[in-house]
Design a protein around this motif. Sequence first.
Motif, short mmCIF file in Angstrom:
data_model
loop_
_atom_site.label_atom_id
_atom_site.label_comp_id
_atom_site.label_asym_id
_atom_site.label_seq_id
_atom_site.Cartn_x
_atom_site.Cartn_y
_atom_site.Cartn_z
N SER A 165 0.83 -1.21 0.00
CA SER A 165 0.00 0.00 0.00
C SER A 165 0.86 1.25 0.00
CB SER A 165 -0.92 0.01 1.23
OG SER A 165 -0.14 -0.01 2.42
N PRO A 199 -5.34 1.77 4.56
CA PRO A 199 -4.39 1.49 3.48
C PRO A 199 -5.00 0.59 2.41
CG PRO A 199 -3.32 1.27 5.61
CD PRO A 199 -4.81 1.43 5.88
N LYS A 200 -4.69 0.89 1.16
CA LYS A 200 -5.21 0.09 0.06
C LYS A 200 -4.07 -0.29 -0.88
CE LYS A 200 -6.55 2.54 -3.81
NZ LYS A 200 -7.50 3.05 -4.73
#
Length: 171
Positions: free
Chosen positions: A85, A122-123
């Motif tokens: 991320s 978070p991605k």
Amino acid sequence: MNSKTAKESFIVMTELVLPNDTNVFGNLMGGRLMYWMDIASALAAGKHCNSPVVTASVDNISFESSIKLGNVVHIEAKVTRAFNSSMEVHMKVWGEDTVQQYRYKSNEAYYTFVALDPNRRPKPVPQLIPETEEEQKLFEGALRRRQLRLILGGKMKPHDAAELKALFAGE
């Protein structure tokens, strides 16, 4: 998720050094430059992942040349590597004296950003594909720089940093 190239995240931010940006010696204040660098690198990281980002870390910033009142600042930023991320962004900072018509290097640095989803969690981010020799060198070094950041931040034990150990042990 499609991978992206470094040039797809490349941005140039330009600022004019005004009296309010300088110290008593007529030089651009380091804190003001760091503020501009944070904006420029956030733009590059956001461009890479198409989402909001937050600053996770700032590496050492060494000032090679001061930038004077009335000069122009050019900050070149691009993503050098994407992890899960997070993304490392490399910046080169140039000063430009428009009266004398010359450009000079002021400094360079690495900032790390984390991409966020709509819930501010978070991605995952697209992986980065280095294309040039310089991009490949920055890409390869990014893992060592990341391990060092994690060790200094207390998130990794030195004995777990295989890339760093190999660098110092000659493995």
